[in-house]
Motif scaffolding. Structure first.
Motif, PDB file in Angstrom:
ATOM      1  N   ARG A  93      -8.178 -11.393  17.796  1.00 14.61           N
ATOM      2  CA  ARG A  93      -9.545 -10.947  18.098  1.00 14.61           C
ATOM      3  C   ARG A  93     -10.347 -10.667  16.823  1.00 14.61           C
ATOM      4  O   ARG A  93     -11.563 -10.690  16.838  1.00 14.61           O
ATOM      5  CB  ARG A  93      -9.535  -9.751  19.044  1.00 14.61           C
ATOM      6  N   MET A  94      -9.648 -10.456  15.702  1.00 13.85           N
ATOM      7  CA  MET A  94     -10.338 -10.184  14.440  1.00 13.85           C
ATOM      8  C   MET A  94     -10.846 -11.477  13.786  1.00 13.85           C
ATOM      9  O   MET A  94     -11.705 -11.448  12.921  1.00 13.85           O
ATOM     10  CB  MET A  94      -9.408  -9.447  13.474  1.00 13.85           C
ATOM     11  N   LYS A  95     -10.266 -12.623  14.175  1.00 15.80           N
ATOM     12  CA  LYS A  95     -10.671 -13.937  13.650  1.00 15.80           C
ATOM     13  C   LYS A  95     -10.618 -13.998  12.119  1.00 15.80           C
ATOM     14  O   LYS A  95     -11.521 -14.494  11.461  1.00 15.80           O
ATOM     15  CB  LYS A  95     -12.059 -14.312  14.162  1.00 15.80           C
ATOM     16  N   LEU A  96      -9.517 -13.479  11.552  1.00 15.96           N
ATOM     17  CA  LEU A  96      -9.363 -13.436  10.104  1.00 15.96           C
ATOM     18  C   LEU A  96      -8.208 -14.275   9.589  1.00 15.96           C
ATOM     19  O   LEU A  96      -8.117 -14.515   8.386  1.00 15.96           O
ATOM     20  CB  LEU A  96      -9.176 -11.984   9.635  1.00 15.96           C
ATOM     21  N   GLN A  97      -7.311 -14.686  10.466  1.00 16.59           N
ATOM     22  CA  GLN A  97      -6.099 -15.359   9.990  1.00 16.59           C
ATOM     23  C   GLN A  97      -5.507 -16.211  11.103  1.00 16.59           C
ATOM     24  O   GLN A  97      -5.584 -15.871  12.272  1.00 16.59           O
ATOM     25  CB  GLN A  97      -5.099 -14.289   9.571  1.00 16.59           C
ATOM     26  N   GLU A  98      -4.909 -17.296  10.708  1.00 16.84           N
ATOM     27  CA  GLU A  98      -4.063 -18.109  11.587  1.00 16.84           C
ATOM     28  C   GLU A  98      -2.730 -18.241  10.876  1.00 16.84           C
ATOM     29  O   GLU A  98      -2.722 -18.518   9.689  1.00 16.84           O
ATOM     30  CB  GLU A  98      -4.674 -19.493  11.817  1.00 16.84           C
ATOM     31  N   PRO A  99      -1.592 -18.053  11.448  1.00 18.86           N
ATOM     32  CA  PRO A  99      -1.424 -17.611  12.827  1.00 18.86           C
ATOM     33  C   PRO A  99      -1.799 -16.139  12.978  1.00 18.86           C
ATOM     34  O   PRO A  99      -1.869 -15.395  11.999  1.00 18.86           O
ATOM     35  CB  PRO A  99       0.058 -17.831  13.079  1.00 18.86           C
ATOM     36  N   CYS A 100      -2.035 -15.748  14.196  1.00 16.77           N
ATOM     37  CA  CYS A 100      -2.374 -14.356  14.526  1.00 16.77           C
ATOM     38  C   CYS A 100      -1.621 -13.981  15.789  1.00 16.77           C
ATOM     39  O   CYS A 100      -0.898 -14.787  16.355  1.00 16.77           O
ATOM     40  CB  CYS A 100      -3.882 -14.223  14.703  1.00 16.77           C
ATOM     41  N   PHE A 101      -1.766 -12.749  16.199  1.00 18.17           N
ATOM     42  CA  PHE A 101      -1.101 -12.349  17.452  1.00 18.17           C
ATOM     43  C   PHE A 101      -2.142 -12.020  18.493  1.00 18.17           C
ATOM     44  O   PHE A 101      -3.262 -11.756  18.235  1.00 18.17           O
ATOM     45  CB  PHE A 101      -0.134 -11.169  17.249  1.00 18.17           C
ATOM     46  N   THR A 103      14.104  -3.632   6.332  1.00 22.60           N
ATOM     47  CA  THR A 103      15.042  -3.634   5.204  1.00 22.60           C
ATOM     48  C   THR A 103      16.296  -4.416   5.578  1.00 22.60           C
ATOM     49  O   THR A 103      16.906  -5.043   4.720  1.00 22.60           O
ATOM     50  CB  THR A 103      15.396  -2.203   4.765  1.00 22.60           C
ATOM     51  N   LYS A 104      16.655  -4.417   6.858  1.00 24.82           N
ATOM     52  CA  LYS A 104      17.830  -5.162   7.312  1.00 24.82           C
ATOM     53  C   LYS A 104      17.655  -6.656   7.058  1.00 24.82           C
ATOM     54  O   LYS A 104      18.570  -7.325   6.591  1.00 24.82           O
ATOM     55  CB  LYS A 104      18.050  -4.914   8.805  1.00 24.82           C
ATOM     56  N   ASN A 105      16.451  -7.180   7.348  1.00 29.59           N
ATOM     57  CA  ASN A 105      16.180  -8.611   7.166  1.00 29.59           C
ATOM     58  C   ASN A 105      15.552  -8.923   5.818  1.00 29.59           C
ATOM     59  O   ASN A 105      15.342 -10.091   5.491  1.00 29.59           O
ATOM     60  CB  ASN A 105      15.265  -9.124   8.279  1.00 29.59           C
ATOM     61  N   GLY A 106      15.210  -7.897   5.052  1.00 32.58           N
ATOM     62  CA  GLY A 106      14.570  -8.112   3.755  1.00 32.58           C
ATOM     63  C   GLY A 106      13.221  -8.806   3.876  1.00 32.58           C
ATOM     64  O   GLY A 106      12.860  -9.615   3.029  1.00 32.58           O
ATOM     65  N   ALA A 107      12.487  -8.486   4.933  1.00 36.90           N
ATOM     66  CA  ALA A 107      11.209  -9.165   5.179  1.00 36.90           C
ATOM     67  C   ALA A 107      10.079  -8.148   5.365  1.00 36.90           C
ATOM     68  O   ALA A 107      10.306  -7.024   5.819  1.00 36.90           O
ATOM     69  CB  ALA A 107      11.317 -10.033   6.422  1.00 36.90           C
ATOM     70  N   GLU A 108       8.884  -8.594   5.003  1.00 37.97           N
ATOM     71  CA  GLU A 108       7.692  -7.774   5.165  1.00 37.97           C
ATOM     72  C   GLU A 108       6.561  -8.693   5.616  1.00 37.97           C
ATOM     73  O   GLU A 108       6.397  -9.795   5.081  1.00 37.97           O
ATOM     74  CB  GLU A 108       7.341  -7.108   3.837  1.00 37.97           C
ATOM     75  N   ARG A 109       5.766  -8.255   6.625  1.00 41.68           N
ATOM     76  CA  ARG A 109       4.689  -9.099   7.125  1.00 41.68           C
ATOM     77  C   ARG A 109       3.533  -8.251   7.643  1.00 41.68           C
ATOM     78  O   ARG A 109       3.739  -7.300   8.385  1.00 41.68           O
ATOM     79  CB  ARG A 109       5.196  -9.995   8.252  1.00 41.68           C
ATOM     80  N   PHE A 110       2.325  -8.613   7.237  1.00 38.30           N
ATOM     81  CA  PHE A 110       1.091  -8.051   7.776  1.00 38.30           C
ATOM     82  C   PHE A 110       0.421  -9.181   8.545  1.00 38.30           C
ATOM     83  O   PHE A 110       0.279 -10.287   8.022  1.00 38.30           O
ATOM     84  CB  PHE A 110       0.177  -7.580   6.635  1.00 38.30           C
ATOM     85  N   MET A 111       0.020  -8.917   9.789  1.00 37.21           N
ATOM     86  CA  MET A 111      -0.606  -9.960  10.586  1.00 37.21           C
ATOM     87  C   MET A 111      -1.819  -9.395  11.321  1.00 37.21           C
ATOM     88  O   MET A 111      -1.760  -8.316  11.901  1.00 37.21           O
ATOM     89  CB  MET A 111       0.381 -10.541  11.596  1.00 37.21           C
ATOM     90  N   TRP A 112      -2.917 -10.159  11.269  1.00 35.62           N
ATOM     91  CA  TRP A 112      -4.148  -9.776  11.970  1.00 35.62           C
ATOM     92  C   TRP A 112      -4.068 -10.153  13.444  1.00 35.62           C
ATOM     93  O   TRP A 112      -3.458 -11.156  13.816  1.00 35.62           O
ATOM     94  CB  TRP A 112      -5.348 -10.495  11.359  1.00 35.62           C
ATOM     95  N   SER A 113      -4.755  -9.391  14.263  1.00 37.74           N
ATOM     96  CA  SER A 113      -4.946  -9.733  15.671  1.00 37.74           C
ATOM     97  C   SER A 113      -5.882 -10.936  15.750  1.00 37.74           C
ATOM     98  O   SER A 113      -6.825 -11.056  14.957  1.00 37.74           O
ATOM     99  CB  SER A 113      -5.569  -8.536  16.398  1.00 37.74           C
TER     100      SER A 113
END
Length: 120
Positions: free
Chosen positions: A112-120, A100-110
């Motif tokens: 290892r799941m091979k579902l999204q780039e970028p990933c962590f 809420t401080k930065n007004g940001a929201e993010r969902f990120m896949w690992s």
């Protein structure tokens, strides 16, 4: 294929689908918390189900409040503890961050799941 076998397969598939739907709507286990980050255990059958994650985020995070979630599977059945045992921490599936401080929201896949780039 005979009718009896087809009927049994249909019933088995229907039961499997119902079990997955039930698991998707059930609260997932929270293994614990480290600082602001809650550690959530994902049922293996739902590890790639984006909608199931969205339902859990809605359950675990109050609207318009800071919320940090780390999601993991536990395929080995390791006991839940904090810090997480390596068997669980090596099975990261996703993270959710709402600040809420930065007004940001993010969902990120690992990665290892091979579902999204970028990933962590």
């Amino acid at each position: 294929m005979n009718k009896a076998l087809r009927a049994r397969i249909s019933v088995a598939l229907a039961l499997s689908a119902a079990a997955s739907a039930f698991a998707a709507d059930e609260p997932w286990a929270v293994a614990g918390q480290q600082g602001l980050v809650r550690l959530v255990i994902v049922p293996a059958a739902l590890e790639k189900d984006t909608e199931a994650y969205a339902r859990q985020v809605a359950r675990l995070c109050e609207p318009e409040r800071t919320c940090f979630l780390n999601f993991y599977t536990n395929s080995t059945g390791a006991p839940l503890a904090v810090p997480l045992p390596d068997a669980i921490s090596n099975e990261a599936t996703a993270t959710f961050r709402r600040s809420t401080k930065n007004g940001a929201e993010r969902f990120m896949w690992s990665c290892r799941m091979k579902l999204q780039e970028p990933c962590f």
